[in-house]
Design an enzyme around this catalytic site. Structure first.
Site, PDB file in Angstrom:
ATOM      1  N   VAL A 126      34.401  46.842  42.376  1.00  0.00           N
ATOM      2  CA  VAL A 126      34.477  48.226  42.869  1.00  0.00           C
ATOM      3  C   VAL A 126      33.201  48.985  42.499  1.00  0.00           C
ATOM      4  O   VAL A 126      32.581  49.645  43.348  1.00  0.00           O
ATOM      5  CB  VAL A 126      35.736  48.937  42.319  1.00  0.00           C
ATOM      6  CG1 VAL A 126      35.723  50.414  42.698  1.00  0.00           C
ATOM      7  CG2 VAL A 126      37.005  48.273  42.860  1.00  0.00           C
ATOM      8  N   ASN A 130      30.256  47.711  41.696  1.00  0.00           N
ATOM      9  CA  ASN A 130      29.132  47.128  42.436  1.00  0.00           C
ATOM     10  C   ASN A 130      29.041  47.682  43.852  1.00  0.00           C
ATOM     11  O   ASN A 130      27.990  48.171  44.273  1.00  0.00           O
ATOM     12  CB  ASN A 130      29.293  45.602  42.548  1.00  0.00           C
ATOM     13  CG  ASN A 130      28.633  44.864  41.389  1.00  0.00           C
ATOM     14  OD1 ASN A 130      28.215  45.474  40.413  1.00  0.00           O
ATOM     15  ND2 ASN A 130      28.563  43.548  41.493  1.00  0.00           N
ATOM     16  N   TYR A 134      37.545  34.188  28.418  1.00  0.00           N
ATOM     17  CA  TYR A 134      38.381  35.380  28.640  1.00  0.00           C
ATOM     18  C   TYR A 134      39.828  34.976  28.928  1.00  0.00           C
ATOM     19  O   TYR A 134      40.741  35.408  28.231  1.00  0.00           O
ATOM     20  CB  TYR A 134      37.786  36.169  29.802  1.00  0.00           C
ATOM     21  CG  TYR A 134      38.467  37.485  30.099  1.00  0.00           C
ATOM     22  CD1 TYR A 134      38.252  38.600  29.295  1.00  0.00           C
ATOM     23  CD2 TYR A 134      39.298  37.630  31.209  1.00  0.00           C
ATOM     24  CE1 TYR A 134      38.849  39.820  29.576  1.00  0.00           C
ATOM     25  CE2 TYR A 134      39.898  38.844  31.500  1.00  0.00           C
ATOM     26  CZ  TYR A 134      39.675  39.942  30.685  1.00  0.00           C
ATOM     27  OH  TYR A 134      40.268  41.144  30.978  1.00  0.00           O
ATOM     28  N   ARG A 176      31.699  44.489  38.063  1.00  0.00           N
ATOM     29  CA  ARG A 176      32.957  44.292  38.779  1.00  0.00           C
ATOM     30  C   ARG A 176      32.821  44.821  40.203  1.00  0.00           C
ATOM     31  O   ARG A 176      31.938  45.630  40.508  1.00  0.00           O
ATOM     32  CB  ARG A 176      34.108  44.976  38.038  1.00  0.00           C
ATOM     33  CG  ARG A 176      34.559  44.123  36.869  1.00  0.00           C
ATOM     34  CD  ARG A 176      35.693  44.742  36.096  1.00  0.00           C
ATOM     35  NE  ARG A 176      35.226  45.704  35.115  1.00  0.00           N
ATOM     36  CZ  ARG A 176      36.001  46.284  34.219  1.00  0.00           C
ATOM     37  NH1 ARG A 176      37.276  46.005  34.171  1.00  0.00           N
ATOM     38  NH2 ARG A 176      35.504  47.144  33.343  1.00  0.00           N
TER      39      ARG A 176
HETATM   40  P1  NAD Z   1      35.438  47.923  29.072  1.00  0.00           P
HETATM   41  O1  NAD Z   1      34.437  46.841  28.917  1.00  0.00           O
HETATM   42  O2  NAD Z   1      35.008  49.202  29.706  1.00  0.00           O
HETATM   43  O3  NAD Z   1      36.089  48.302  27.672  1.00  0.00           O
HETATM   44  C1  NAD Z   1      36.194  47.415  26.594  1.00  0.00           C
HETATM   45  C2  NAD Z   1      35.818  48.191  25.328  1.00  0.00           C
HETATM   46  O4  NAD Z   1      35.997  47.336  24.201  1.00  0.00           O
HETATM   47  C3  NAD Z   1      34.360  48.631  25.319  1.00  0.00           C
HETATM   48  O5  NAD Z   1      34.286  49.971  24.898  1.00  0.00           O
HETATM   49  C4  NAD Z   1      33.709  47.699  24.309  1.00  0.00           C
HETATM   50  O6  NAD Z   1      32.570  48.269  23.702  1.00  0.00           O
HETATM   51  C5  NAD Z   1      34.855  47.448  23.354  1.00  0.00           C
HETATM   52  N1  NAD Z   1      34.762  46.193  22.604  1.00  0.00           N
HETATM   53  C6  NAD Z   1      34.496  44.945  23.100  1.00  0.00           C
HETATM   54  N2  NAD Z   1      34.527  44.038  22.113  1.00  0.00           N
HETATM   55  C7  NAD Z   1      34.835  44.721  20.970  1.00  0.00           C
HETATM   56  C8  NAD Z   1      35.001  44.324  19.618  1.00  0.00           C
HETATM   57  N3  NAD Z   1      34.863  43.046  19.233  1.00  0.00           N
HETATM   58  N4  NAD Z   1      35.310  45.284  18.699  1.00  0.00           N
HETATM   59  C9  NAD Z   1      35.446  46.575  19.082  1.00  0.00           C
HETATM   60  N5  NAD Z   1      35.280  46.999  20.347  1.00  0.00           N
HETATM   61  C10 NAD Z   1      34.980  46.079  21.279  1.00  0.00           C
HETATM   62  O7  NAD Z   1      36.669  47.288  29.870  1.00  0.00           O
HETATM   63  P2  NAD Z   1      38.006  47.946  30.396  1.00  0.00           P
HETATM   64  O8  NAD Z   1      38.080  47.719  31.845  1.00  0.00           O
HETATM   65  O9  NAD Z   1      38.164  49.315  29.860  1.00  0.00           O
HETATM   66  O10 NAD Z   1      39.099  46.980  29.722  1.00  0.00           O
HETATM   67  C11 NAD Z   1      39.812  47.374  28.562  1.00  0.00           C
HETATM   68  C12 NAD Z   1      40.844  46.303  28.219  1.00  0.00           C
HETATM   69  O11 NAD Z   1      41.765  46.134  29.301  1.00  0.00           O
HETATM   70  C13 NAD Z   1      40.236  44.932  27.950  1.00  0.00           C
HETATM   71  O12 NAD Z   1      40.931  44.325  26.881  1.00  0.00           O
HETATM   72  C14 NAD Z   1      40.495  44.166  29.224  1.00  0.00           C
HETATM   73  O13 NAD Z   1      40.608  42.794  29.008  1.00  0.00           O
HETATM   74  C15 NAD Z   1      41.811  44.784  29.692  1.00  0.00           C
HETATM   75  N6  NAD Z   1      41.949  44.636  31.151  1.00  0.00           N
HETATM   76  C16 NAD Z   1      41.229  45.459  31.985  1.00  0.00           C
HETATM   77  C17 NAD Z   1      41.343  45.283  33.353  1.00  0.00           C
HETATM   78  C18 NAD Z   1      40.603  46.160  34.326  1.00  0.00           C
HETATM   79  O14 NAD Z   1      40.676  45.894  35.535  1.00  0.00           O
HETATM   80  N7  NAD Z   1      39.918  47.198  33.916  1.00  0.00           N
HETATM   81  C19 NAD Z   1      42.168  44.273  33.866  1.00  0.00           C
HETATM   82  C20 NAD Z   1      42.854  43.442  32.977  1.00  0.00           C
HETATM   83  C21 NAD Z   1      42.747  43.655  31.610  1.00  0.00           C
HETATM   84  N1  UDP Z   2      32.930  40.234  43.952  1.00  0.00           N
HETATM   85  C1  UDP Z   2      32.125  40.359  45.064  1.00  0.00           C
HETATM   86  N2  UDP Z   2      30.949  41.025  44.928  1.00  0.00           N
HETATM   87  C2  UDP Z   2      30.554  41.605  43.772  1.00  0.00           C
HETATM   88  C3  UDP Z   2      31.390  41.495  42.640  1.00  0.00           C
HETATM   89  C4  UDP Z   2      32.574  40.791  42.762  1.00  0.00           C
HETATM   90  O1  UDP Z   2      32.450  39.873  46.147  1.00  0.00           O
HETATM   91  O2  UDP Z   2      29.470  42.215  43.755  1.00  0.00           O
HETATM   92  C5  UDP Z   2      34.225  39.533  44.091  1.00  0.00           C
HETATM   93  C6  UDP Z   2      34.480  38.456  43.042  1.00  0.00           C
HETATM   94  O3  UDP Z   2      33.915  37.230  43.449  1.00  0.00           O
HETATM   95  C7  UDP Z   2      35.992  38.440  43.017  1.00  0.00           C
HETATM   96  C8  UDP Z   2      36.392  39.879  43.334  1.00  0.00           C
HETATM   97  O4  UDP Z   2      35.244  40.481  43.900  1.00  0.00           O
HETATM   98  O5  UDP Z   2      36.483  37.606  44.024  1.00  0.00           O
HETATM   99  C9  UDP Z   2      36.798  40.669  42.105  1.00  0.00           C
HETATM  100  O6  UDP Z   2      35.786  40.512  41.131  1.00  0.00           O
HETATM  101  P1  UDP Z   2      35.743  41.336  39.774  1.00  0.00           P
HETATM  102  O7  UDP Z   2      34.581  40.823  39.002  1.00  0.00           O
HETATM  103  O8  UDP Z   2      35.795  42.785  40.050  1.00  0.00           O
HETATM  104  O9  UDP Z   2      37.117  40.993  39.036  1.00  0.00           O
HETATM  105  P2  UDP Z   2      37.972  39.664  38.818  1.00  0.00           P
HETATM  106  O10 UDP Z   2      39.246  39.963  39.478  1.00  0.00           O
HETATM  107  O11 UDP Z   2      37.280  38.494  39.470  1.00  0.00           O
HETATM  108  O12 UDP Z   2      38.051  39.527  37.351  1.00  0.00           O
END
Ligand code: NAD
Ligand code: UDP
Length: 340
Positions: free
Chosen positions: A188, A190, A145, A186
């Site tokens: 929150v 969980n 990732y 993730r």
């Molecule tokens: P999510 O897993 O809910 O959404 C990802 C979506 O992409 C899903 O609907 C999945 O089915 C689709 N997908 C995955 N691989 C695919 C592929 N090869 N082709 C087509 N579709 C595909 O996650 P999210 O939290 O909504 O994250 C969305 C984007 O934002 C991601 O790129 C993630 O890396 C980025 N991002 C999210 C967070 C966060 O905290 N939510 C933080 C940093 C970056």
């Molecule tokens: N974490 C935790 N309990 C859980 C899931 C996650 O303590 O059930 C912790 C994890 O080890 C990390 C933080 O929460 O330190 C955030 O984790 P998350 O997977 O949400 O996102 P990250 O920022 O690590 O991608």
């Protein structure tokens, strides 16, 4: 002017909120998703709108559509999910980005990459400004990732320099809210699911590692603002700069749900960053954007969502008392979706 906008990963947590917001503004939306972690339930309410089109498609394959803007959100975001099939994760970030950059090149569309705070790895600089190059383990279990997203950023900037593509790169910090998958893994989702079911709250490590949590509505505004601010290419940090330890988060969730759950401590996953907080100066100065929803308020809204989800699946839980809703595989949960 109204546009045709492609949102990849549009059935996911962030993608579905983004589609909804862009649709509300009157745009035509093409939502592309392979439904690996996304769900039809997330987009069901938009189905039937003549301006909303859904394509089941994996971005690792070329896509031929005519669009004005592209938001590339396709990629699993939860460490649990992106590590399930790490090769697919890295391919999605690399091959997927190349395909979408090719599409942007042909159609002359503006393209925004959903990058991540994970590009900073386990940061030695705190808070993290966009100029910090990060400390990432290139061979660890998170690298599919982290390094995938770093490579995607390289590709975006090479297409920008070499082909003058109209790119935008957002570095998104931990974002939460309704429509996160209940078995997403993730923190929150969980903690809330555990608290609502009176189960132990699984704190990894000693719970002193920190994160900064952004509510989804704020994040969506930030993405749209970056996309539509002409002179800003990025990368721009988007998130909330209030920082909490995981123990503080667990205690907040217990208090807000009124749960009797207890904390249980488990080993820290490999390469888990010890601290994370965005330096938001660029977002504030260049986009005029800043987050507005405080953690307590966002948690209350998210708790209400998960409560509703548990209620609507009460029959499944009652029929299978052993089922741990949180651990139900994404695919199994999706099979239980109302739209099948
Ligand atoms: P999510 O897993 O809910 O959404 C990802 C979506 O992409 C899903 O609907 C999945 O089915 C689709 N997908 C995955 N691989 C695919 C592929 N090869 N082709 C087509 N579709 C595909 O996650 P999210 O939290 O909504 O994250 C969305 C984007 O934002 C991601 O790129 C993630 O890396 C980025 N991002 C999210 C967070 C966060 O905290 N939510 C933080 C940093 C970056
Ligand atoms: N974490 C935790 N309990 C859980 C899931 C996650 O303590 O059930 C912790 C994890 O080890 C990390 C933080 O929460 O330190 C955030 O984790 P998350 O997977 O949400 O996102 P990250 O920022 O690590 O991608």
């Amino acid at each position: 002017m109204l546009k045709t906008i492609l949102v990849t990963g549009g059935a996911g947590f962030l993608g579905s909120h983004l589609c909804e917001r862009l649709l509300k503004d009157g745009n035509n939306i093409i939502c592309v998703d392979n439904f690996s972690t996304g769900s039809k339930d997330n987009i069901l309410h938009m189905h039937g709108d003549p301006r909303f089109e859904i394509i089941r498609h994996d971005i690792n394959l070329p896509l031929f559509v005519e669009v004005d803007q592209i938001y590339n959100l396709a990629c699993p975001a939860s460490p649990v999910h992106y590590q399930l099939d790490p090769v697919q994760t890295i391919k999605t970030n690399v091959h997927g980005s190349i395909n979408l950059l090719g599409l942007a090149k042909r159609t002359k569309a503006r393209i925004l990459q959903a990058s991540t705070s994970e590009v900073y790895g386990d940061p030695e600089v705190h808070p993290q400004p966009e100029t910090y190059c990060g400390m990432v383990n290139p061979i660890g279990t998170r690298s599919c990732y982290d390094e995938g997203k770093r490579c995607a950023e390289s590709l975006f900037f090479d297409y920008y320099r070499q082909y003058h593509l109209d790119i935008k790169v957002a570095r998104i910090f931990n974002t939460y809210g309704p429509r996160m998958h209940p078995g997403d893994g993730r923190v929150v989702s969980n903690f809330i699911m555990q608290a609502l079911q009176g189960k132990d709250i699984t704190v990894y490590g000693n719970g002193q590692q920190s994160r900064s949590f952004c509510y989804v509505d704020d994040l969506v505004e930030g993405l749209i603002s970056l996309m539509n601010t002409e002179e800003v290419v990025g990368p721009v940090n988007l998130g909330n700069d209030s920082e909490f330890s995981m123990q503080e988060l667990a205690e907040k969730v217990i208090a807000l749900t009124g749960s009797s759950s207890q904390l249980s401590f488990h080993p820290l996953p490999m390469d888990d960053p010890r601290q994370r907080r965005p330096d938001l100066r660029q977002a504030t100065e260049k986009l005029g954007w800043k987050p507005t929803v405080a953690l307590d308020e966002g948690l209350i809204r998210t708790i209400a969502y998960f409560n509703g989800l548990l209620e609507s699946h009460r029959d499944i839980i009652n029929d299978n008392p052993e089922v741990n809703v949180q651990e139900v595989k994404v695919s199994e949960w999706i099979m239980q979706d109302s739209c099948g």
